[in-house]
Scaffold this motif. Structure first.
Motif, short mmCIF file in Angstrom:
data_model
loop_
_atom_site.label_atom_id
_atom_site.label_comp_id
_atom_site.label_asym_id
_atom_site.label_seq_id
_atom_site.Cartn_x
_atom_site.Cartn_y
_atom_site.Cartn_z
N GLN A 244 -18.57 -7.29 -16.65
CA GLN A 244 -17.94 -7.43 -15.22
C GLN A 244 -17.67 -8.98 -14.70
O GLN A 244 -16.74 -9.35 -14.23
CB GLN A 244 -19.00 -6.86 -14.23
N GLN A 245 -18.47 -9.78 -15.35
CA GLN A 245 -18.35 -11.20 -15.30
C GLN A 245 -16.90 -11.72 -15.82
O GLN A 245 -16.13 -12.75 -15.24
CB GLN A 245 -19.48 -12.15 -15.78
N GLN A 246 -16.79 -11.04 -16.89
CA GLN A 246 -15.32 -11.47 -17.50
C GLN A 246 -14.40 -11.12 -16.49
O GLN A 246 -13.18 -11.79 -16.20
CB GLN A 246 -15.21 -10.89 -18.63
N ILE A 247 -14.63 -9.89 -15.79
CA ILE A 247 -13.32 -9.57 -15.06
C ILE A 247 -13.11 -10.49 -13.96
O ILE A 247 -12.22 -11.15 -13.46
CB ILE A 247 -13.56 -8.25 -14.56
N VAL A 248 -14.39 -10.93 -13.32
CA VAL A 248 -14.58 -11.85 -12.10
C VAL A 248 -13.86 -13.21 -12.61
O VAL A 248 -12.99 -13.94 -11.83
CB VAL A 248 -15.83 -11.99 -11.66
N ASP A 249 -14.00 -13.53 -13.81
CA ASP A 249 -13.48 -15.01 -14.46
C ASP A 249 -11.99 -14.83 -14.25
O ASP A 249 -11.31 -15.94 -14.36
CB ASP A 249 -14.15 -15.43 -15.71
N ASP A 250 -11.59 -13.75 -14.40
CA ASP A 250 -9.87 -13.48 -14.59
C ASP A 250 -9.25 -13.25 -13.21
O ASP A 250 -8.14 -12.82 -13.16
CB ASP A 250 -9.99 -12.17 -15.69
N PHE A 251 -10.08 -13.45 -12.11
CA PHE A 251 -9.45 -13.00 -10.98
C PHE A 251 -8.16 -13.95 -10.66
O PHE A 251 -7.26 -13.34 -9.97
CB PHE A 251 -10.50 -13.46 -9.84
N PRO A 252 -8.24 -14.98 -11.00
CA PRO A 252 -6.99 -15.74 -10.35
C PRO A 252 -5.55 -15.22 -11.40
O PRO A 252 -4.52 -14.95 -10.50
CB PRO A 252 -7.08 -17.01 -10.96
N ARG A 253 -5.73 -14.66 -12.35
CA ARG A 253 -4.88 -14.01 -13.09
C ARG A 253 -4.41 -12.59 -12.54
O ARG A 253 -3.23 -12.19 -12.09
CB ARG A 253 -4.92 -13.88 -14.53
N LEU A 254 -5.68 -12.01 -12.15
CA LEU A 254 -5.51 -10.64 -11.55
C LEU A 254 -4.77 -10.67 -10.11
O LEU A 254 -3.89 -9.79 -9.63
CB LEU A 254 -6.72 -10.05 -11.30
N PHE A 255 -4.95 -11.78 -9.43
CA PHE A 255 -4.50 -11.98 -8.03
C PHE A 255 -2.87 -11.91 -8.34
O PHE A 255 -2.16 -11.59 -7.46
CB PHE A 255 -5.10 -13.32 -7.48
N LYS A 256 -2.56 -12.73 -9.34
CA LYS A 256 -1.05 -12.86 -9.56
C LYS A 256 -0.39 -11.67 -9.77
O LYS A 256 0.67 -11.44 -9.24
CB LYS A 256 -0.70 -14.02 -10.54
N GLU A 257 -0.82 -10.98 -10.76
CA GLU A 257 -0.67 -9.69 -11.11
C GLU A 257 -0.45 -8.84 -9.78
O GLU A 257 0.63 -8.03 -9.79
CB GLU A 257 -1.63 -8.99 -12.15
N GLU B 168 0.10 -9.33 -6.94
CA GLU B 168 1.47 -10.05 -6.18
C GLU B 168 2.51 -9.65 -6.43
O GLU B 168 3.27 -9.21 -5.90
CB GLU B 168 1.42 -11.68 -6.40
N ARG B 169 2.76 -9.29 -7.80
CA ARG B 169 3.90 -8.96 -8.42
C ARG B 169 4.22 -7.42 -8.31
O ARG B 169 5.13 -6.87 -8.29
CB ARG B 169 3.95 -9.53 -9.99
N MET B 170 3.07 -6.76 -8.63
CA MET B 170 3.11 -5.34 -8.80
C MET B 170 3.54 -4.49 -7.26
O MET B 170 3.12 -4.95 -6.16
CB MET B 170 2.10 -4.51 -9.39
N SER B 171 4.10 -3.20 -7.51
CA SER B 171 4.42 -2.59 -6.17
C SER B 171 3.12 -1.92 -6.06
O SER B 171 2.14 -1.52 -6.60
CB SER B 171 5.43 -1.52 -6.70
N TYR B 172 2.94 -1.56 -4.40
CA TYR B 172 1.86 -1.21 -3.98
C TYR B 172 1.30 0.09 -4.25
O TYR B 172 0.28 0.67 -4.91
CB TYR B 172 2.11 -1.49 -2.42
N PRO B 173 2.25 0.99 -4.35
CA PRO B 173 2.13 2.61 -4.55
C PRO B 173 1.59 2.58 -6.27
O PRO B 173 0.79 3.19 -6.47
CB PRO B 173 3.55 3.30 -4.51
#
Ligand SMILES: Cc1ncc(COP(=O)(O)O)c(C=O)c1O
Length: 382
Positions: free
Chosen positions: A42-55, A57-62
């Protein structure tokens, strides 16, 4: 119970008011939110939050919504859950889901049968909308004549499974029986499954059972109790096909969408849960339960009334005529916050007077310190 300037002054405080007090405490085992340590994965997922945020931003909500829900339902064994947008409404938290559902129910029904005891914000929200409540005790829900679960005049039956604070799980055959009776009587069946991540016995495919029975149903799903994500979480309303309640309309009165970032995060945490995170979570809770029970083992006449419970809270029967509110107050003065169980017993508060609830989704040292403090408070009063 109400509190004013730190002292108990009357009998009307709700559990969340007590939990709010605990937020500043050195030892907080009051609320059922997830406050254990992140696992390394889980810590690894959290460390990856900046990339996840960008992803996000780009993806469609549905698409984000469907992916998160599919991953969550798969992790929890709910393979036949309907993922269509019209039947899966994601909310900021399960209390928001509850408020939306209650408003829709109040449009049609005056009377709801509700599991007793259970977390008090459920009866509070329903009563706030002037819905009359009939208590459904756990023994009647688990066995006996199923018509006892559907008292005359009740338009909806509401069951928390696993239940908070008892951990009681509605088994598959009993759910099937109740669902068929609801279909027969055209009663809406509501399940709050917020704690199901802790207990594999609550992870049989509820949607397969509900769909087979053909009843009208609403299920509240929740991520808020299982992952220590600083309350970045979702509650969800999952609806049967012909629900015929204005839930989508009320939803749109209250919110447009949840955070795309939180959806992306839920997908990642759910994938981790399915890949071993859930058993790790369950093992951590089991270890904390053992720890709590061992710290209290030497206190005379203290016992644990829910021996089979797997959820992230534990009830302690404090015995010897001891009063839970008095114990809560003693502990509070020592900077340790638990919950007295009276408010869970929303139809008959005195039934909860001998029980304390201790949250287990915490670092082990916090549970151990709380257990020792409780043992000391109870032996001092014995
Ligand atoms: C069974 C149950 N449902 C819903 C909730 C509300 O959860 P939240 O505060 O995340 O909205 C709680 C809170 O403890 C609960 O115990």
């Amino acid at each position: 119970m109400a509190i004013e300037g730190g002292a108990v002054v009357s009998t009307s405080a709700n559990l969340t008011e007590l939990e709010t007090r605990a937020l500043e405490a050195a030892i907080n085992v009051a609320d059922g939110h997830a406050r254990q340590y992140l696992t390394p994965a889980q810590q690894q997922i959290v460390d990856d939050f900046p990339r996840l945020f960008k992803e996000a931003e780009r993806m469609s909500y549905p698409e984000l919504n469907a992916r998160a829900m599919r991953a969550l339902m798969r992790a929890l064994g709910q393979h036949e859950a309907p993922i269509a947008e019209s039947r899966f409404l994601t909310c900021y938290a399960s209390s928001v889901a509850m408020e939306i559902l209650a408003r829709a129910l109040s449009d049609r029904f005056r009377s709801v049968g509700l599991i007793h005891p259970t977390f008090d914000n459920i009866p509070d929200i329903l009563r706030g909308l002037r819905i009359d409540l009939t208590p459904l005790g756990e023994p009647a829900l688990l066995s006996g004549d199923v018509s006892d679960v559907l008292p005359p005049g009740v338009g909806c039956v509401f069951i928390t499974t696993p239940n908070n604070p008892t951990g009681t799980v509605l088994p598959e055959e009993r759910l099937a029986l109740i669902a068929r009776a609801c279909e027969h009587r055209d009663v809406v069946l509501v399940l709050d499954t917020s704690f199901r991540g802790f207990d594999p016995r609550a992870q049989y495919d509820h949607y397969a059972v509900l769909e087979r029975a053909g009843c009208r149903y609403v299920v509240i799903e929740d991520t808020g109790k299982i992952w220590p994500t600083l309350d970045l979480k979702l509650g969800c309303l999952v609806l049967s096909d012909r629900i015929d309640l204005p839930i989508a309309r009320v939803y749109s009165d209250i919110l447009l969408n949840v955070s795309p970032f939180v959806l992306a995060m839920v997908e990642k945490f759910a994938e981790d849960a399915a890949g071993g995170g859930l058993p790790a979570l369950q093992a951590g809770i089991a270890e904390n339960r053992r720890l709590l029970r061992s710290t209290l083992a030497y206190v005379p006449n203290v016992s644990f009334p829910d021996p089979d419970s797997r959820v992230s809270v534990e009830r302690v029967l404090i015995g010897d005529g001891r009063d839970a509110v008095a114990a809560w107050e003693t502990l509070r003065q020592r900077g340790v916050h638990v919950l007295p169980c009276r408010p869970f017993h929303w139809a008959n508060g005195s039934e909860g007077d001998a029980f304390i609830r201790v949250a287990l989704a915490r670092p082990p040292a916090v549970v151990e310190a709380a257990g020792r403090a409780l043992a000391s408070a109870l032996t001092a009063r014995a």
